[in-house]
Scaffold this motif. Structure first.
Motif, PDB file in Angstrom:
ATOM      1  N   GLN A   3     -10.425  11.754 -14.574  1.00 43.98           N
ATOM      2  CA  GLN A   3     -11.081  10.544 -14.223  1.00 43.98           C
ATOM      3  C   GLN A   3     -10.301   9.545 -14.180  1.00 43.98           C
ATOM      4  OE1 GLN A   3     -14.129   9.995 -13.101  1.00 43.98           O
ATOM      5  NE2 GLN A   3     -14.024   7.985 -12.532  1.00 43.98           N
ATOM      6  N   ALA A   4      -9.346   9.416 -14.777  1.00 45.48           N
ATOM      7  CA  ALA A   4      -7.926   8.396 -14.583  1.00 45.48           C
ATOM      8  C   ALA A   4      -7.035   8.729 -13.099  1.00 45.48           C
ATOM      9  CB  ALA A   4      -6.807   8.053 -15.913  1.00 45.48           C
ATOM     10  N   GLU A   5      -6.782   9.673 -13.176  1.00 40.41           N
ATOM     11  CA  GLU A   5      -6.414  10.309 -11.737  1.00 40.41           C
ATOM     12  C   GLU A   5      -7.143   9.835 -10.640  1.00 40.41           C
ATOM     13  OE1 GLU A   5      -3.644  14.353 -12.361  1.00 40.41           O
ATOM     14  OE2 GLU A   5      -5.855  14.121 -12.969  1.00 40.41           O
ATOM     15  N   LEU A   6      -8.341   9.983 -10.944  1.00 38.01           N
ATOM     16  CA  LEU A   6      -9.229   9.654  -9.813  1.00 38.01           C
ATOM     17  C   LEU A   6      -9.614   8.127  -9.409  1.00 38.01           C
ATOM     18  CD1 LEU A   6     -12.036   9.897  -7.145  1.00 38.01           C
ATOM     19  CD2 LEU A   6     -13.072  10.160  -9.089  1.00 38.01           C
ATOM     20  N   GLU A   7      -9.051   7.383 -10.257  1.00 40.06           N
ATOM     21  CA  GLU A   7      -9.299   6.326 -10.311  1.00 40.06           C
ATOM     22  C   GLU A   7      -8.263   5.432  -9.303  1.00 40.06           C
ATOM     23  OE1 GLU A   7     -11.506   3.675 -10.991  1.00 40.06           O
ATOM     24  OE2 GLU A   7     -13.099   5.340 -11.768  1.00 40.06           O
ATOM     25  N   THR A   8      -6.731   6.081  -9.879  1.00 35.72           N
ATOM     26  CA  THR A   8      -5.711   5.647  -8.688  1.00 35.72           C
ATOM     27  C   THR A   8      -5.872   6.061  -7.902  1.00 35.72           C
ATOM     28  OG1 THR A   8      -4.441   5.969 -11.150  1.00 35.72           O
ATOM     29  CG2 THR A   8      -3.169   5.906  -8.844  1.00 35.72           C
ATOM     30  N   ILE A   9      -6.977   7.543  -7.520  1.00 29.48           N
ATOM     31  CA  ILE A   9      -6.473   7.992  -6.183  1.00 29.48           C
ATOM     32  C   ILE A   9      -7.702   6.735  -5.432  1.00 29.48           C
ATOM     33  CG2 ILE A   9      -7.806   9.958  -4.845  1.00 29.48           C
ATOM     34  CD1 ILE A   9      -5.949  11.680  -7.091  1.00 29.48           C
ATOM     35  N   LEU A  10      -8.921   6.522  -6.169  1.00 25.39           N
ATOM     36  CA  LEU A  10      -8.961   4.784  -5.114  1.00 25.39           C
ATOM     37  C   LEU A  10      -8.828   3.907  -4.983  1.00 25.39           C
ATOM     38  CD1 LEU A  10     -12.900   6.549  -7.150  1.00 25.39           C
ATOM     39  CD2 LEU A  10     -12.153   7.061  -4.711  1.00 25.39           C
ATOM     40  N   TYR A  68      -2.641  14.374  -3.098  1.00 22.33           N
ATOM     41  CA  TYR A  68      -1.084  14.549  -3.149  1.00 22.33           C
ATOM     42  C   TYR A  68       0.029  14.090  -3.657  1.00 22.33           C
ATOM     43  CZ  TYR A  68      -1.187  17.766   1.031  1.00 22.33           C
ATOM     44  OH  TYR A  68      -2.025  18.861   1.597  1.00 22.33           O
ATOM     45  N   ALA A  69       0.139  12.889  -4.045  1.00 24.08           N
ATOM     46  CA  ALA A  69       0.828  11.818  -4.981  1.00 24.08           C
ATOM     47  C   ALA A  69       0.497  12.487  -6.073  1.00 24.08           C
ATOM     48  CB  ALA A  69       0.755  10.657  -4.273  1.00 24.08           C
ATOM     49  N   HIS A  70      -0.686  12.965  -6.522  1.00 27.20           N
ATOM     50  CA  HIS A  70      -0.760  13.044  -7.598  1.00 27.20           C
ATOM     51  C   HIS A  70      -0.951  15.032  -7.981  1.00 27.20           C
ATOM     52  CE1 HIS A  70      -2.615   8.951  -7.885  1.00 27.20           C
ATOM     53  NE2 HIS A  70      -2.803   9.462  -9.640  1.00 27.20           N
ATOM     54  N   HIS A 117     -12.061  16.646   0.922  1.00 30.43           N
ATOM     55  CA  HIS A 117     -12.246  17.956  -0.471  1.00 30.43           C
ATOM     56  C   HIS A 117     -10.622  17.564  -1.168  1.00 30.43           C
ATOM     57  CE1 HIS A 117     -16.115  19.322   1.647  1.00 30.43           C
ATOM     58  NE2 HIS A 117     -15.261  19.618   2.611  1.00 30.43           N
ATOM     59  N   ILE A 118     -10.698  17.234  -2.786  1.00 30.35           N
ATOM     60  CA  ILE A 118      -8.992  17.605  -3.108  1.00 30.35           C
ATOM     61  C   ILE A 118      -9.220  18.651  -4.189  1.00 30.35           C
ATOM     62  CG2 ILE A 118      -7.708  15.821  -4.684  1.00 30.35           C
ATOM     63  CD1 ILE A 118     -10.088  14.014  -2.953  1.00 30.35           C
ATOM     64  N   GLY A 119      -8.513  19.539  -4.309  1.00 28.66           N
ATOM     65  CA  GLY A 119      -8.422  20.174  -5.234  1.00 28.66           C
ATOM     66  C   GLY A 119      -6.979  20.957  -5.912  1.00 28.66           C
TER      67      GLY A 119
END
Length: 192
Positions: free
Chosen positions: A29-36, A131-133, A167-169
């Motif tokens: 969830q923390a990574e998703l917030e940064t991605i967004l 990709y940065a994550h 799509h991310i994974g």
């Protein structure tokens, strides 16, 4: 400004990873917030935010698939069980999909095309942020982005249009390089 060789090298080698090769784990969830946050740092003339995002994660992915299959069965009566099963798996196996919606607004200085391009930039920034994550991503637009009933089911409102689904994974393969256009065939220099 100093040369950012890591960023340059990434941009020179970036490749999408096909949906079938994007597996768990997905972003926290923390990574998703940064991605967004990264995704929404795009050119936006007039600061009108002519786009929005819909996140499909967890069990919602399978629910989307069931609903897509039901709509597809109406749209494509010749679909057999195997074809409908493909629709059921549209948002699988990737652990996360983000729909990017263009929502152009009336504006005296910002034409609709510019607003749609801003939404496209959001989709591409989602890929860079993934990709940065340490993840991989694939930007896909299929029939359901353009079908009003399906788009509505996926979260689009009146006057909105999906520009794609990112799509991310975690990649299970390393993508091979593909041919790129020769610059002399796509670049010209204005000479008056």
């Amino acid at each position: 400004m100093a040369v950012n060789t890591a960023l340059r090298d990434y941009l020179l080698t970036r490749r999408s990873v096909g949906l079938g090769f994007l597996n768990e784990p997905g972003p926290s969830q923390a990574e998703l917030e940064t991605i967004l946050t990264i995704a929404t740092r795009v050119p936006d003339h007039g600061k009108i935010t002519p786009w929005r995002l819909v996140v499909y994660a967890g069990e919602a992915r399978a629910l989307v698939g069931e609903r897509l299959a039901a709509i597809a069965q109406k749209r494509f009566p010749t679909y057999d069980d195997a074809s409908l099963d493909v629709e059921r798996k549209r948002f699988l196996p990737a652990p996360l999909t983000i729909g990017v919606i263009s929502r152009p607004q009336e504006h005296p200085k910002v034409p609709e095309l510019e607003q749609v391009l801003s939404a496209g930039n959001v989709a591409f920034n989602l890929i860079h942020a993934a990709y940065a994550h340490g993840y991989a991503a694939s930007w896909i637009t299929r029939w359901f982005a353009f079908d009003q009933e399906a788009a509505s089911m996926l979260g689009a409102k009146e006057g909105e249009q999906f520009v794609g689904f990112v799509h991310i994974g975690t990649p299970s393969v390393t993508p091979e390089e593909r041919p790129r256009p020769d610059l002399t065939s796509v670049v010209s220099y204005y000479e008056g």
